[in-house]
Write a protein that holds these residues in place. Structure first.
Motif, PDB file in Angstrom:
ATOM      1  N   PHE A  82       0.833  -1.198   0.000  1.00 24.84           N
ATOM      2  CA  PHE A  82       0.000   0.000   0.000  1.00 24.84           C
ATOM      3  C   PHE A  82       0.875   1.258   0.000  1.00 24.84           C
ATOM      4  O   PHE A  82       2.005   1.247   0.474  1.00 24.84           O
ATOM      5  N   ALA A  83       0.317   2.338  -0.538  1.00 28.06           N
ATOM      6  CA  ALA A  83       0.884   3.667  -0.325  1.00 28.06           C
ATOM      7  C   ALA A  83       0.225   4.220   0.933  1.00 28.06           C
ATOM      8  O   ALA A  83      -1.000   4.354   0.982  1.00 28.06           O
ATOM      9  N   VAL A  84       1.012   4.504   1.947  1.00 28.37           N
ATOM     10  CA  VAL A  84       0.474   4.914   3.245  1.00 28.37           C
ATOM     11  C   VAL A  84       0.659   6.414   3.418  1.00 28.37           C
ATOM     12  O   VAL A  84       1.770   6.945   3.243  1.00 28.37           O
ATOM     13  N   VAL A  85      -0.429   7.088   3.755  1.00 25.47           N
ATOM     14  CA  VAL A  85      -0.404   8.523   4.042  1.00 25.47           C
ATOM     15  C   VAL A  85      -0.579   8.675   5.550  1.00 25.47           C
ATOM     16  O   VAL A  85      -1.653   8.448   6.094  1.00 25.47           O
ATOM     17  N   ASN A  86       0.505   9.030   6.212  1.00 28.71           N
ATOM     18  CA  ASN A  86       0.567   9.129   7.668  1.00 28.71           C
ATOM     19  C   ASN A  86       0.615  10.612   8.028  1.00 28.71           C
ATOM     20  O   ASN A  86       1.566  11.295   7.678  1.00 28.71           O
ATOM     21  N   TYR A  87      -0.407  11.100   8.729  1.00 31.10           N
ATOM     22  CA  TYR A  87      -0.488  12.542   8.936  1.00 31.10           C
ATOM     23  C   TYR A  87      -0.716  12.924  10.393  1.00 31.10           C
ATOM     24  O   TYR A  87      -1.266  12.169  11.186  1.00 31.10           O
ATOM     25  N   SER A  88      -0.257  14.111  10.724  1.00 28.89           N
ATOM     26  CA  SER A  88      -0.584  14.746  11.996  1.00 28.89           C
ATOM     27  C   SER A  88      -1.836  15.588  11.808  1.00 28.89           C
ATOM     28  O   SER A  88      -2.076  16.125  10.725  1.00 28.89           O
ATOM     29  N   TYR A  89      -2.632  15.708  12.868  1.00 25.77           N
ATOM     30  CA  TYR A  89      -3.802  16.581  12.841  1.00 25.77           C
ATOM     31  C   TYR A  89      -3.796  17.443  14.097  1.00 25.77           C
ATOM     32  O   TYR A  89      -3.085  17.154  15.071  1.00 25.77           O
ATOM     33  N   ARG A  90      -4.556  18.502  14.070  1.00 25.23           N
ATOM     34  CA  ARG A  90      -4.605  19.412  15.206  1.00 25.23           C
ATOM     35  C   ARG A  90      -5.220  18.717  16.422  1.00 25.23           C
ATOM     36  O   ARG A  90      -6.193  17.975  16.296  1.00 25.23           O
ATOM     37  N   LEU A  91      -4.634  18.983  17.576  1.00 28.79           N
ATOM     38  CA  LEU A  91      -5.025  18.301  18.804  1.00 28.79           C
ATOM     39  C   LEU A  91      -5.863  19.204  19.698  1.00 28.79           C
ATOM     40  O   LEU A  91      -5.702  20.422  19.726  1.00 28.79           O
ATOM     41  N   ALA A  92      -6.761  18.547  20.443  1.00 29.53           N
ATOM     42  CA  ALA A  92      -7.463  19.218  21.531  1.00 29.53           C
ATOM     43  C   ALA A  92      -6.512  19.278  22.742  1.00 29.53           C
ATOM     44  O   ALA A  92      -5.569  18.508  22.822  1.00 29.53           O
ATOM     45  N   PRO A  93      -6.729  20.157  23.696  1.00 31.50           N
ATOM     46  CA  PRO A  93      -7.819  21.138  23.781  1.00 31.50           C
ATOM     47  C   PRO A  93      -7.540  22.431  23.016  1.00 31.50           C
ATOM     48  O   PRO A  93      -8.423  23.271  22.895  1.00 31.50           O
ATOM     49  N   GLU A  94      -6.305  22.593  22.513  1.00 30.77           N
ATOM     50  CA  GLU A  94      -5.997  23.817  21.785  1.00 30.77           C
ATOM     51  C   GLU A  94      -6.885  23.955  20.546  1.00 30.77           C
ATOM     52  O   GLU A  94      -7.224  25.080  20.148  1.00 30.77           O
ATOM     53  N   HIS A  95      -7.241  22.825  19.967  1.00 29.00           N
ATOM     54  CA  HIS A  95      -8.078  22.817  18.760  1.00 29.00           C
ATOM     55  C   HIS A  95      -9.224  21.831  18.981  1.00 29.00           C
ATOM     56  O   HIS A  95      -9.094  20.638  18.677  1.00 29.00           O
ATOM     57  N   PRO A  96     -10.352  22.282  19.502  1.00 24.19           N
ATOM     58  CA  PRO A  96     -11.473  21.368  19.762  1.00 24.19           C
ATOM     59  C   PRO A  96     -12.103  20.863  18.466  1.00 24.19           C
ATOM     60  O   PRO A  96     -11.864  21.395  17.382  1.00 24.19           O
ATOM     61  N   PHE A  97     -12.924  19.817  18.615  1.00 22.86           N
ATOM     62  CA  PHE A  97     -13.687  19.290  17.494  1.00 22.86           C
ATOM     63  C   PHE A  97     -14.526  20.404  16.861  1.00 22.86           C
ATOM     64  O   PHE A  97     -15.056  21.255  17.571  1.00 22.86           O
ATOM     65  N   PRO A  98     -14.582  20.484  15.520  1.00 24.03           N
ATOM     66  CA  PRO A  98     -14.262  19.440  14.528  1.00 24.03           C
ATOM     67  C   PRO A  98     -12.905  19.591  13.852  1.00 24.03           C
ATOM     68  O   PRO A  98     -12.744  19.127  12.704  1.00 24.03           O
ATOM     69  N   ALA A  99     -11.924  20.205  14.489  1.00 25.74           N
ATOM     70  CA  ALA A  99     -10.629  20.414  13.832  1.00 25.74           C
ATOM     71  C   ALA A  99     -10.043  19.098  13.333  1.00 25.74           C
ATOM     72  O   ALA A  99      -9.485  19.035  12.224  1.00 25.74           O
ATOM     73  N   GLN A 100     -10.164  18.019  14.117  1.00 28.93           N
ATOM     74  CA  GLN A 100      -9.579  16.733  13.750  1.00 28.93           C
ATOM     75  C   GLN A 100     -10.261  16.154  12.500  1.00 28.93           C
ATOM     76  O   GLN A 100      -9.604  15.620  11.615  1.00 28.93           O
ATOM     77  N   LEU A 101     -11.573  16.275  12.440  1.00 31.95           N
ATOM     78  CA  LEU A 101     -12.314  15.813  11.270  1.00 31.95           C
ATOM     79  C   LEU A 101     -11.996  16.687  10.056  1.00 31.95           C
ATOM     80  O   LEU A 101     -11.803  16.180   8.942  1.00 31.95           O
ATOM     81  N   GLN A 102     -11.929  17.981  10.257  1.00 31.33           N
ATOM     82  CA  GLN A 102     -11.623  18.891   9.145  1.00 31.33           C
ATOM     83  C   GLN A 102     -10.248  18.575   8.552  1.00 31.33           C
ATOM     84  O   GLN A 102     -10.076  18.565   7.318  1.00 31.33           O
TER      85      GLN A 102
END
Length: 291
Positions: A82-102
């Motif tokens: 597989f081609a794997v796309v491994n990413y960081s996303y914004r974390l709570a509490p500094e970035h509450p939901f829906p930042a992670q989904l966005q």
């Protein structure tokens, strides 16, 4: 949590290096946040042409984690074709939901835009998530398959994007109290970080995957193990899939006599983790080309 969990993850990965068979592309920006919106791509250098894709959605209680802590697990998945796309996303509490989904939606858009450059087969995109990452994966499935849910957010579904299947590993999916639920306290405490208004029933309903599963959810390999403090969540998700008429498989590793531990599959040096990853990737391979 961030300090203590990092010690364990660093010890887990001590001595590991990038395998010679992996071609990796590091620290590629995919969004506006220069601190968090970055991803890596891993490919088996001996696999030519366009490859099926795995989006790797890390765990960490919504408040911890980054792509670096999942790189060796991601490269193990890439070894399997597989081609794997491994990413960081914004974390709570500094970035509450829906930042992670966005951010997850932004990664999907990036995959569609850069398919030719990195050799992505966009007809066969999968996602794996563990713990809180499995929760985000479930919300991502709802966003992709339920227009009413999608309309609750200001960001849009990437044109032409779909998930062929998902791996839901040692995940959290619902937030109701249940008897003998060892993970209830921790996940509800962490909701205070994830949600801007954790006391709001509407906010909790918006992130309850068990109530969002619909018949169009992608087929799921649902995994937990004896020794996982979130073990009871996996059968709940499997039942929600069955009730909705969607396809899923439930797999429980280990035994009461030989328990494992939460997200054991990320420890790539251990045989049980490799067995789980083999089975999950075989599940994905079996879905390729199916409609």
């Amino acid at each position: 949590m961030r300090v203590e969990w990092a010690k364990g993850d660093q010890a887990r990965d001590a001595g590991l290096t990038t395998p010679a068979y992996i071609r990796r592309y590091n620290d590629i920006p995919y969004g506006d946040d220069r601190d968090w919106n970055a991803l890596d791509v891993y490919r088996n250098r001996y696999k030519a042409g366009k490859l099926p894709v795995i989006m790797l959605i890390h765990g960490g209680g919504w408040v911890y984690g980054c792509k670096e802590l999942y790189q060796y697990y991601g490269m193990e998945l890439a070894r399997r074709g597989f081609a794997v796309v491994n990413y960081s996303y914004r974390l709570a509490p500094e970035h509450p939901f829906p930042a992670q989904l966005q951010d997850t939606v932004a990664v999907a858009a990036w995959i569609m835009k850069h398919a030719d450059e990195y050799g992505f087969d966009t007809n066969n995109v999968f996602a794996v998530g563990d713990s809180a990452g499995a929760h985000i994966t479930g919300l991502f499935c709802a966003f992709l398959t339920d227009e009413g849910y999608r309309n609750q957010f200001a960001f849009q579904k990437p044109e032409g994007f779909r998930l062929r299947g998902v791996g839901m590993n040692c995940g959290v999916y619902g937030f109701e109290d249940h008897e003998n639920d060892d993970g209830w306290v921790e996940r509800n405490v962490l909701l205070g970080d994830l949600l801007s208004h954790p006391e709001s029933p509407a906010c909790r309903e918006q992130i309850d995957v068990l109530h969002l599963v619909n018949r169009n959810f992608p087929p799921a390999y649902i995994m937990t193990c004896e020794g996982d403090f979130l073990k009871e969540q996996a059968p709940f998700l499997h039942s929600a899939y069955e009730k909705a008429g969607a396809r899923s498989e439930l797999h429980i590793f280990g035994s009461p006599e030989h328990p494992l531990y939460h997200v054991f599959h990320v420890t790539v040096q251990e045989a049980e983790g490799q067995k789980c990853n083999d089975e999950e990737c075989a599940f994905f391979q079996g879905l390729i080309g199916r409609d």
